[in-house]
Design a protein around this motif. Structure first.
Motif, PDB file in Angstrom:
ATOM      1  N   GLN A  25      32.921  38.766  35.186  1.00  0.00           N
ATOM      2  CA  GLN A  25      32.347  38.114  36.346  1.00  0.00           C
ATOM      3  C   GLN A  25      31.107  37.287  35.995  1.00  0.00           C
ATOM      4  O   GLN A  25      30.488  36.719  36.859  1.00  0.00           O
ATOM      5  CB  GLN A  25      31.983  39.159  37.391  1.00  0.00           C
ATOM      6  CG  GLN A  25      33.205  39.836  37.966  1.00  0.00           C
ATOM      7  CD  GLN A  25      32.834  40.860  38.990  1.00  0.00           C
ATOM      8  OE1 GLN A  25      31.890  41.614  38.825  1.00  0.00           O
ATOM      9  NE2 GLN A  25      33.590  40.915  40.066  1.00  0.00           N
ATOM     10  N   SER A  26      30.754  37.199  34.717  1.00  0.00           N
ATOM     11  CA  SER A  26      29.522  36.517  34.357  1.00  0.00           C
ATOM     12  C   SER A  26      29.672  34.999  34.256  1.00  0.00           C
ATOM     13  O   SER A  26      28.696  34.292  34.137  1.00  0.00           O
ATOM     14  CB  SER A  26      28.995  37.047  33.014  1.00  0.00           C
ATOM     15  OG  SER A  26      29.873  36.678  31.971  1.00  0.00           O
ATOM     16  N   GLN A  27      30.887  34.494  34.292  1.00  0.00           N
ATOM     17  CA  GLN A  27      31.090  33.064  34.186  1.00  0.00           C
ATOM     18  C   GLN A  27      30.654  32.378  35.474  1.00  0.00           C
ATOM     19  O   GLN A  27      30.629  32.984  36.530  1.00  0.00           O
ATOM     20  CB  GLN A  27      32.564  32.755  33.906  1.00  0.00           C
ATOM     21  CG  GLN A  27      33.075  33.399  32.635  1.00  0.00           C
ATOM     22  CD  GLN A  27      32.341  32.922  31.402  1.00  0.00           C
ATOM     23  OE1 GLN A  27      31.941  31.771  31.312  1.00  0.00           O
ATOM     24  NE2 GLN A  27      32.143  33.799  30.446  1.00  0.00           N
ATOM     25  N   GLY A  28      30.353  31.092  35.362  1.00  0.00           N
ATOM     26  CA  GLY A  28      29.917  30.334  36.523  1.00  0.00           C
ATOM     27  C   GLY A  28      30.983  30.267  37.605  1.00  0.00           C
ATOM     28  O   GLY A  28      32.169  30.459  37.345  1.00  0.00           O
ATOM     29  N   PHE A  31      34.924  29.049  37.351  1.00  0.00           N
ATOM     30  CA  PHE A  31      35.424  29.092  35.982  1.00  0.00           C
ATOM     31  C   PHE A  31      36.828  29.673  35.927  1.00  0.00           C
ATOM     32  O   PHE A  31      37.644  29.246  35.137  1.00  0.00           O
ATOM     33  CB  PHE A  31      34.464  29.901  35.100  1.00  0.00           C
ATOM     34  CG  PHE A  31      34.774  29.840  33.645  1.00  0.00           C
ATOM     35  CD1 PHE A  31      34.420  28.730  32.892  1.00  0.00           C
ATOM     36  CD2 PHE A  31      35.425  30.883  33.008  1.00  0.00           C
ATOM     37  CE1 PHE A  31      34.692  28.659  31.546  1.00  0.00           C
ATOM     38  CE2 PHE A  31      35.705  30.834  31.664  1.00  0.00           C
ATOM     39  CZ  PHE A  31      35.340  29.715  30.928  1.00  0.00           C
ATOM     40  N   PHE A  32      37.127  30.637  36.775  1.00  0.00           N
ATOM     41  CA  PHE A  32      38.421  31.311  36.778  1.00  0.00           C
ATOM     42  C   PHE A  32      39.160  31.106  38.097  1.00  0.00           C
ATOM     43  O   PHE A  32      39.824  32.015  38.584  1.00  0.00           O
ATOM     44  CB  PHE A  32      38.243  32.812  36.533  1.00  0.00           C
ATOM     45  CG  PHE A  32      37.915  33.177  35.111  1.00  0.00           C
ATOM     46  CD1 PHE A  32      38.857  33.034  34.109  1.00  0.00           C
ATOM     47  CD2 PHE A  32      36.674  33.685  34.794  1.00  0.00           C
ATOM     48  CE1 PHE A  32      38.566  33.395  32.803  1.00  0.00           C
ATOM     49  CE2 PHE A  32      36.369  34.053  33.497  1.00  0.00           C
ATOM     50  CZ  PHE A  32      37.324  33.904  32.492  1.00  0.00           C
ATOM     51  N   ALA A  39      45.506  36.337  41.284  1.00  0.00           N
ATOM     52  CA  ALA A  39      45.210  37.741  41.587  1.00  0.00           C
ATOM     53  C   ALA A  39      45.171  37.992  43.085  1.00  0.00           C
ATOM     54  O   ALA A  39      45.550  39.071  43.546  1.00  0.00           O
ATOM     55  CB  ALA A  39      43.881  38.151  40.953  1.00  0.00           C
ATOM     56  N   GLY A  40      44.736  37.011  43.845  1.00  0.00           N
ATOM     57  CA  GLY A  40      44.629  37.169  45.295  1.00  0.00           C
ATOM     58  C   GLY A  40      45.914  36.886  46.051  1.00  0.00           C
ATOM     59  O   GLY A  40      45.960  37.042  47.270  1.00  0.00           O
ATOM     60  N   ARG A  69      41.211  38.177  33.301  1.00  0.00           N
ATOM     61  CA  ARG A  69      40.467  38.001  34.556  1.00  0.00           C
ATOM     62  C   ARG A  69      41.334  38.334  35.766  1.00  0.00           C
ATOM     63  O   ARG A  69      40.902  39.039  36.696  1.00  0.00           O
ATOM     64  CB  ARG A  69      39.953  36.563  34.655  1.00  0.00           C
ATOM     65  CG  ARG A  69      39.378  36.148  35.992  1.00  0.00           C
ATOM     66  CD  ARG A  69      38.115  36.896  36.356  1.00  0.00           C
ATOM     67  NE  ARG A  69      37.584  36.384  37.611  1.00  0.00           N
ATOM     68  CZ  ARG A  69      36.312  36.248  37.887  1.00  0.00           C
ATOM     69  NH1 ARG A  69      35.399  36.593  37.007  1.00  0.00           N
ATOM     70  NH2 ARG A  69      35.917  35.767  39.035  1.00  0.00           N
ATOM     71  N   ALA A  70      42.583  37.857  35.777  1.00  0.00           N
ATOM     72  CA  ALA A  70      43.465  38.110  36.916  1.00  0.00           C
ATOM     73  C   ALA A  70      43.772  39.597  37.051  1.00  0.00           C
ATOM     74  O   ALA A  70      43.746  40.140  38.165  1.00  0.00           O
ATOM     75  CB  ALA A  70      44.759  37.301  36.770  1.00  0.00           C
TER      76      ALA A  70
END
Length: 171
Positions: A25-28, A31-32, A39-40, A69-70
């Protein structure tokens, strides 16, 4: 000093995690976006077993960081922390049974979160290791068992902890 081989992997992973800390979760912001969108958008019937869930992700994403990430976002949004069993080790010792129960009940303690994340990554060809240890809260190491996952991509190894990333539960 002689180190047993079973501990060597743990020490190497610990060193790697300290050298390259990373939180998904640290990316701006943004970003993902694609991974978060996938995922949603998981239909309810797809998430009954690892194989079907994995196929859904793999049919929409191919880049390992996006898949990681997903998986992370889906688990942290869909699985709730099992507060009633917080201090009880999982009654199920077989990882596959624990994963099935986690998917069925949508509840888990750290072992269930980690096993589910580990299985999804493995199904996508992402090398992962389950790591067990203790938690650290308010600067103090607490005698509470905990499990998290280290996942590898072409760009490096990443620490992931879907239990602490749970977006629905307050522990």
């Amino acid at each position: 000093m002689r180190i047993e081989s079973r501990y060597l992997i743990f020490y190497i992973l610990l060193l790697i995690c300290q050298l390259k800390p990373f939180t998904l979760q640290s990316q701006g912001e943004g970003f993902f976006n694609t991974a978060d969108s996938v995922a949603g958008s998981i239909p309810a019937g797809v998430s009954r077993d690892i194989e079907t869930l994995s196929e859904y992700f793999l049919g929409r994403l191919s880049h390992k960081p996006d898949l990681i990430r997903a998986f992370y976002r889906w688990i942290t949004g869909e699985i709730s922390y099992d507060v009633a069993n917080m201090y009880t080790p999982p009654a199920i010792s077989d990882p596959e049974k624990l994963i099935r129960e986690t998917l069925r009940s949508r509840k888990a303690v750290c072992q269930g979160y980690a096993e589910l994340f580990h299985a999804l990554c493995r199904s996508a060809g992402i090398e992962t290791y389950l790591v067990t240890g203790y938690t650290k809260q308010y600067g103090q190491v607490m005698p509470l068992n905990h499990t998290w996952v280290v996942a590898g991509t072409d760009s490096g190894w990443y620490f992931t902890d879907p239990t602490w990333g749970d977006r629905k539960s307050v522990v």
